[in-house]
Design an enzyme around this catalytic site. Structure first.
Site, PDB file in Angstrom:
ATOM      1  CG  ASP A 195       3.507 -26.800 -26.349  1.00  9.15           C
ATOM      2  OD1 ASP A 195       3.044 -27.612 -27.187  1.00  9.15           O
ATOM      3  OD2 ASP A 195       4.420 -26.005 -26.620  1.00  9.15           O
ATOM      4  CE1 TYR A 220       5.405 -28.081 -36.619  1.00  9.29           C
ATOM      5  CE2 TYR A 220       3.909 -26.219 -36.925  1.00  9.29           C
ATOM      6  CZ  TYR A 220       5.004 -26.788 -36.309  1.00  9.29           C
ATOM      7  OH  TYR A 220       5.705 -26.065 -35.369  1.00  9.29           O
ATOM      8  CE  LYS A 221       5.865 -30.379 -33.226  1.00 11.19           C
ATOM      9  NZ  LYS A 221       7.123 -30.270 -33.985  1.00 11.19           N
ATOM     10  NE  ARG A 369      13.231 -34.904 -32.145  1.00 12.28           N
ATOM     11  CZ  ARG A 369      12.204 -34.048 -32.209  1.00 12.28           C
ATOM     12  NH1 ARG A 369      11.552 -33.689 -31.117  1.00 12.28           N
ATOM     13  NH2 ARG A 369      11.827 -33.540 -33.371  1.00 12.28           N
TER      14      ARG A 369
END
Length: 398
Positions: A195, A220-221, A369
């Protein structure tokens, strides 16, 4: 101006990737959540408008051929391929990451030698990967074995069919040893499934170089494809003829418009397709990938490490001792492109950071984060984020 602010300014001036920031729609906010949703490339709205008005509005059904809609999943896959170190013809775009994890994992068990009934899964995996793996195991008669990535070599055995691992841990930002673990899995006769959601677009992956069997990832990151943009599936060329998808949809048929009752899979990565492509989001993704033209992933990685090093230095200098602790590895070989800080009151702290113009996110109960997207995040962003964090924690920076 403090010494750290002066250093940030000098680093930004010397940064060869700094001009890329102008390609994105950004404001005065320090945006450190690109590891959840990348920023919008400026030219994408115009491209989407063209798709809506010209390709859909005027050409309508003709656009499947005349505008290249039908071949978009493979064409865009070939655009992503260099970013993750793959040759053309091995990546197909479509569906969600979760659906692609299911396809890849079930197919991996079918590629594995007969008599193997165990699937090793990263014990700290993103929850959906675990849910999907458990369901796939029930459906295929396999047993799930949770294991920490570092312990995979010792856990491999003659019963291991497939191993599902995350390249970067979504909580801590720890980078796992893809080359070494892939080699161990293959040496044991099993199939490696990776992944790449938190690594693709942030650091070199080297799918072909390191002999990865199957891989999935979102767009989308760090690839900035937009909310819910379609994911992708990598099938190494050596496995394509035997790749047996558990979701054999009509668009992966060798002759999809023959509409025959029997299924014959297409050649190559096309057999990873399922249904009709989600054209609007797919073509927005394709346009967003233009920002990668001429950009080398090694340069991106170098800046990512420099940014996260500098941010950690600023946090140490500004924040009072003991208020936050990094859970992201210090060693470069073990670090992705985010910094995770343990903080007792993480939720209200992040809410206040966002209110003050520093956008990160959190993972409950106690992890802040901060994602660093090298294409548009600069060193001044890193310094400001650390300074505001210290203010929120009750220790205003000097």
């Amino acid at each position: 101006m403090s010494d750290l602010q002066e250093r940030a300014q000098a680093l930004d001036t010397a940064d060869a990737l700094a001009p890329l920031r102008e390609l994105f729609t950004l404001d005065d906010t320090v945006y450190l959540d690109g590891n959840s949703l990348g920023a919008l490339p400026r030219h994408v709205p115009a491209r989407v408008q063209e798709v809506l008005t010209r390709e859909w509005g005027e050409l309508r059904i003709r656009s499947w051929g005349e505008s290249g809609w039908w071949t978009a999943p493979e064409r865009i896959g070939d655009r992503i391929a260099p970013i993750v170190g793959a040759a053309a013809g091995q990546i197909v775009v479509g569906d969600s990451t979760s659906v692609n994890v299911f396809k890849a994992l079930v197919a991996a068990t079918r590629l594995a030698p007969e008599g193997r009934d165990e699937i090793l899964v990263d014990a700290h995996t993103f929850p959906t990967d675990g849910y999907i793996a458990s369901s796939a195991a029930r459906m295929t008669g396999h047993r799930i074995v949770p294991v920490a990535p570092a312990d995979v070599p010792d856990a491999l055995g003659p019963r291991t069919a497939a191993v599902l691992l995350n390249h970067v841990d979504y909580r801590s930002g720890r980078l796992h040893d893809l080359p070494g673990l892939t080699a161990a899995v293959r040496a044991a006769g099993a199939v490696a499934v990776w992944d790449l959601c938190h690594s693709a677009g942030a650091l070199p992956v080297g799918l072909d170089e390191h002999g990865v069997d199957l891989a999935v990832g979102c767009t989308y990151k760090y690839l900035n494809g937009g909310p819910g943009s379609p994911a992708y599936l990598y099938v190494a060329e050596r496995h394509q003829a035997a790749f047996d998808s558990p979701l054999p949809g009509w668009t992966s048929h060798a002759d999809p418009f023959a509409m025959t009752p029997g299924y014959s899979p297409a050649d190559g990565a096309v057999r990873g397709r399922v249904g009709t492509p989600d054209i609007l989001s797919m073509l927005a993704l394709e346009a967003s990938l233009d920002v990668w033209d001429g950009v080398g992933i090694d340069a991106v990685r170098a800046k990512s490490l420099a940014l996260t090093d500098f941010f950690l230095e600023c946090v140490q200098a500004y924040a009072s001792e003991g208020r936050v602790t990094s859970v992201t590895p210090a060693a470069h070989r073990e670090r992705g492109s985010q910094v995770a800080l343990r903080c007792e009151d993480a939720e209200p702290v992040m809410a206040e950071l966002i209110a003050r113009g520093v956008v990160g996110d959190l993972r409950r109960p106690d992890v802040l984060r901060f994602g660093f997207t090298p294409l548009y995040v600069g060193f001044a962003d890193a310094e400001r984020a650390a300074r505001v964090l210290a203010e929120v924690l009750g220790a205003p920076a000097a």
